[in-house]
Write an enzyme that holds these catalytic residues in place. Structure first.
Site, PDB file in Angstrom:
ATOM      1  CB  CYS A 173      -0.973  -0.013   1.167  1.00 12.67           C
ATOM      2  SG  CYS A 173      -0.220  -0.353   2.743  1.00 12.67           S
ATOM      3  CD  GLU A 215      -3.405   0.821  -4.019  1.00 11.88           C
ATOM      4  OE1 GLU A 215      -4.582   0.450  -3.881  1.00 11.88           O
ATOM      5  OE2 GLU A 215      -2.600   0.888  -3.074  1.00 11.88           O
TER       6      GLU A 215
HETATM    7  P1  NDP Z   1     -10.317  -5.937  -1.594  1.00  5.95           P
HETATM    8  O1  NDP Z   1     -10.419  -4.598  -0.995  1.00  5.95           O
HETATM    9  O2  NDP Z   1     -11.447  -6.452  -2.403  1.00  5.95           O
HETATM   10  O3  NDP Z   1     -10.075  -7.049  -0.460  1.00  5.95           O
HETATM   11  C1  NDP Z   1      -9.659  -6.799   0.848  1.00  5.95           C
HETATM   12  C2  NDP Z   1     -10.476  -7.659   1.824  1.00  5.95           C
HETATM   13  O4  NDP Z   1     -11.838  -7.241   1.811  1.00  5.95           O
HETATM   14  C3  NDP Z   1     -10.496  -9.135   1.461  1.00  5.95           C
HETATM   15  O5  NDP Z   1     -10.536  -9.915   2.639  1.00  5.95           O
HETATM   16  C4  NDP Z   1     -11.816  -9.242   0.722  1.00  5.95           C
HETATM   17  O6  NDP Z   1     -12.312 -10.545   0.645  1.00  5.95           O
HETATM   18  C5  NDP Z   1     -12.693  -8.349   1.545  1.00  5.95           C
HETATM   19  N1  NDP Z   1     -13.892  -7.893   0.870  1.00  5.95           N
HETATM   20  C6  NDP Z   1     -14.132  -7.807  -0.453  1.00  5.95           C
HETATM   21  N2  NDP Z   1     -15.380  -7.342  -0.675  1.00  5.95           N
HETATM   22  C7  NDP Z   1     -15.944  -7.132   0.525  1.00  5.95           C
HETATM   23  C8  NDP Z   1     -17.206  -6.649   0.976  1.00  5.95           C
HETATM   24  N3  NDP Z   1     -18.160  -6.278   0.128  1.00  5.95           N
HETATM   25  N4  NDP Z   1     -17.417  -6.549   2.296  1.00  5.95           N
HETATM   26  C9  NDP Z   1     -16.477  -6.905   3.183  1.00  5.95           C
HETATM   27  N5  NDP Z   1     -15.267  -7.375   2.831  1.00  5.95           N
HETATM   28  C10 NDP Z   1     -14.988  -7.486   1.524  1.00  5.95           C
HETATM   29  O7  NDP Z   1      -9.008  -6.002  -2.413  1.00  5.95           O
HETATM   30  P2  NDP Z   1      -8.743  -6.886  -3.732  1.00  5.95           P
HETATM   31  O8  NDP Z   1      -8.261  -8.174  -3.310  1.00  5.95           O
HETATM   32  O9  NDP Z   1      -9.943  -6.923  -4.616  1.00  5.95           O
HETATM   33  O10 NDP Z   1      -7.637  -6.019  -4.455  1.00  5.95           O
HETATM   34  C11 NDP Z   1      -8.020  -5.049  -5.410  1.00  5.95           C
HETATM   35  C12 NDP Z   1      -7.156  -3.847  -5.331  1.00  5.95           C
HETATM   36  O11 NDP Z   1      -7.263  -3.269  -4.034  1.00  5.95           O
HETATM   37  C13 NDP Z   1      -5.659  -4.086  -5.492  1.00  5.95           C
HETATM   38  O12 NDP Z   1      -5.292  -4.202  -6.803  1.00  5.95           O
HETATM   39  C14 NDP Z   1      -5.095  -2.885  -4.808  1.00  5.95           C
HETATM   40  O13 NDP Z   1      -5.128  -1.790  -5.660  1.00  5.95           O
HETATM   41  C15 NDP Z   1      -6.058  -2.653  -3.675  1.00  5.95           C
HETATM   42  N6  NDP Z   1      -5.551  -3.246  -2.415  1.00  5.95           N
HETATM   43  C16 NDP Z   1      -4.966  -2.429  -1.527  1.00  5.95           C
HETATM   44  C17 NDP Z   1      -4.436  -2.951  -0.372  1.00  5.95           C
HETATM   45  C18 NDP Z   1      -3.783  -2.088   0.628  1.00  5.95           C
HETATM   46  O14 NDP Z   1      -3.063  -2.599   1.487  1.00  5.95           O
HETATM   47  N7  NDP Z   1      -3.993  -0.803   0.604  1.00  5.95           N
HETATM   48  C19 NDP Z   1      -4.468  -4.393  -0.088  1.00  5.95           C
HETATM   49  C20 NDP Z   1      -5.148  -5.161  -1.080  1.00  5.95           C
HETATM   50  C21 NDP Z   1      -5.656  -4.594  -2.200  1.00  5.95           C
HETATM   51  P3  NDP Z   1     -11.926 -11.433  -0.653  1.00  5.95           P
HETATM   52  O15 NDP Z   1     -10.484 -11.576  -0.646  1.00  5.95           O
HETATM   53  O16 NDP Z   1     -12.603 -12.683  -0.424  1.00  5.95           O
HETATM   54  O17 NDP Z   1     -12.448 -10.669  -1.827  1.00  5.95           O
END
Ligand code: NDP
Length: 505
Positions: free
Chosen positions: A302, A407
């Protein structure tokens, strides 16, 4: 550090991987009520490595009930702080004892180089548990001086209650523990929902929590999809606080979902962090720092420094240095001892990152190095390969391009020249983003460094490679990078409510 990993080290995790893993609810391992499971894939090979229970709303409800019971009538908040701290120390020791195996699991699941998982997943996690165990007896109320005479007043800091922790896949275990540790230290109970892509070390965490003897229900772990499992946790009226790390899009949906019972929300979201290199900087270190800042963990960080602003006097030299490092970087499976950059976490993430590079090209960016998928060596006929991406440097980019605004979360940096000495104008460029998580300044001029640090709207400013993460240092973002801070005293207090008590004397 022993950077060498024997090729058969992955065998350490063989026993764990051969089992079908269940949900950890109320101190027991139970199947998902639906009986469903989902597949876990090694991103270095694209192959199935484990099967894990797919929890949904019914399982979340059971986990929240267990956490509520452990909070309201169980021993956790009423346990002396020293007792909570002792268990947290035992857990830290258990992690260290299982260190190699846990690190192998993290590498096979997420793809990161083994040395990184050894340091971040295991050593860092043990450190985090001990750091927050230290706060267990030190988060106190105050005795404010009030205007009314003949009153005695004081405040208490009490645990907020049941915490729903939702974590992403980029540093799966570290993210989970950085939420669980402060919550436990102050007396909260927890339901953890790991990312569906990387659930393995969270399950191992549950095993170790059971092994060291935490009371049932204090920590519950429900593997499953964001929707339904994560969403059910956010919507659940029995949850008092959601602590979330992930994308800004999902962060916003969490804010909406939490409105039902106005639960507290902490968000650690995305970033588009600037790196500003002045001509007087130690260019060797600055160049290395810029390369590390975007290629570490394949840019799935991040705080990744994805907007590289280099003074025009040294632009060509620094870009050439980052490009040279990109070319030399050994990309491969994290489990191999020589690997410096592992795969991206999934095919979806690989498609997303290459899609961004394509959009950059279409909008006029120059791909100086990289820009494409790396095909796995020795990939068999008909086999899916790993999700490897070339370290990529883009030039000729500008503020209107998606690659500069959004991002990417991959090893892709946009290099842009600056020709200004005016710090207000440089700060405007650095702040020209919806995000505000981190920032980096490279200069030998301490006056410039500190003046600019004040002008940048970000939760973290690192000068000449300053500290990225220390559990004593508050971590979090301005603007759309989130709400609240993790780590430090703020990080522990974030899991408390303040109660004022007044007595008429
Ligand atoms: P998400 O934000 O979708 O996932 C993070 C967590 O939230 C996971 O445990 C996910 O579950 C969960 N989640 C997803 N949808 C919901 C919901 N509606 N309600 C509650 N929880 C939920 O990240 P992604 O994996 O989709 O990544 C996509 C993009 O997000 C990346 O490319 C990056 O740009 C950004 N990202 C940023 C991060 C950071 O540290 N700032 C970390 C990860 C991603 P599940 O995995 O089952 O979908």
């Amino acid at each position: 550090m022993n950077a060498q990993v024997s090729p058969d080290r992955s065998q350490l995790a063989a026993g764990f991987l051969s089992a079908t893993h269940k949900l950890f609810i109320n101190g027991e391992w139970v199947e998902a009520r639906s009986g469903k499971t989902f597949d876990v894939v090694n991103p270095a090979t694209g192959k199935l490595i484990a099967k894990v229970a797919a929890g949904d709303a019914a399982d979340i409800d059971a986990a929240v009930q267990a956490a509520r019971k452990a909070f309201e009538s169980g021993p956790w908040p009423s346990m002396p702080p020293s007792g909570r701290a002792k268990l947290m120390w035992k857990l830290a020791e258990a992690f260290e004892a299982a260190g190699e195996e846990v690190a192998v699991l993290e590498t096979l699941d997420n793809g990161m180089p083994f040395t990184m998982s050894r340091f971040v997943a295991v050593n860092g996690v043990a450190e985090c548990l001990r750091y927050f165990a230290g706060w267990a007896g030190k988060i106190n109320g105050e005795t404010p001086t009030i205007s009314a005479p003949d009153h005695h007043v004081y405040t208490l800091r009490e645990p907020v209650g049941v915490v729903g922790a939702i974590v992403p896949w980029n540093f799966p275990l570290a993210m989970a523990v950085s939420k669980i540790a402060p919550a436990l230290a102050v007396g909260c109970t927890v339901v953890l929902k790991p990312a569906e892509l990387t659930p393995l070390t969270a399950i191992r965490l549950g095993q170790l929590i059971q092994q060291v003897g935490f009371p049932p229900g204090v920590v519950n772990i429900v593997t499953g999809y964001g929707d339904p499992a994560g969403k059910a946790l956010v919507d659940h009226p029995g949850v008092d606080k959601i602590s979330f790390t992930g994308s800004t899009v999902v962060g916003k949906s969490i804010v909406a979902g939490a409105a039902g019972n106005l639960k507290r929300v902490a968000l650690e979201l995305g970033g588009k962090s600037p790196v500003i290199i002045f001509p007087d900087a130690d260019l060797e270190r600055a160049t290395q720092g810029a390369a590390d800042g975007i290629f570490r963990n394949a840019g799935q960080v991040c705080v990744a420094g994805s907007r590289l602003y280099i003074h025009e006097k040294v632009f060509d030299r620094v870009v050439a240095g980052v490009v040279e490092r990109a070319k030399k970087l050994k990309v491969g499976p994290g489990i191999e001892p020589t690997t410096q950059m592992g795969p991206l976490v999934s095919q979806k993430q690989l498609d997303r990152v290459t899609g961004y590079v394509d959009s950059g090209r279409e909008q006029g960016a120059e791909v100086v190095v990289g820009g494409a998928r790396v095909t796995t060596q020795g990939q068999g006929e008909g086999e899916r390969g790993g999700y490897f991406m070339q370290p990529t440097v883009l030039a000729q980019t500008n503020r209107d391009m998606r690659v500069v605004r959004e991002e990417i979360f991959g090893p892709v940096v946009c290099a842009m020249p600056i020709n200004d000495e005016d710090l207000d104008r440089i700060a405007r460029v650095a702040n020209d983003t919806d995000y505000g998580l981190s920032s980096n300044i490279w200069t030998r001029d301490i006056s410039v460094a500190h003046k600019l640090a004040k002008k940048i709207r970000a939760g973290m400013v690192r000068i000449n490679g300053g500290m990225g993460l220390d559990y004593a240092l508050p971590f979090g973002g301005y603007k759309q990078s989130g709400w609240g801070r993790e780590n430090g005293r703020e990080g522990a207090e974030a899991y408390t409510e303040v109660k004022s008590i007044s007595v008429a004397l």
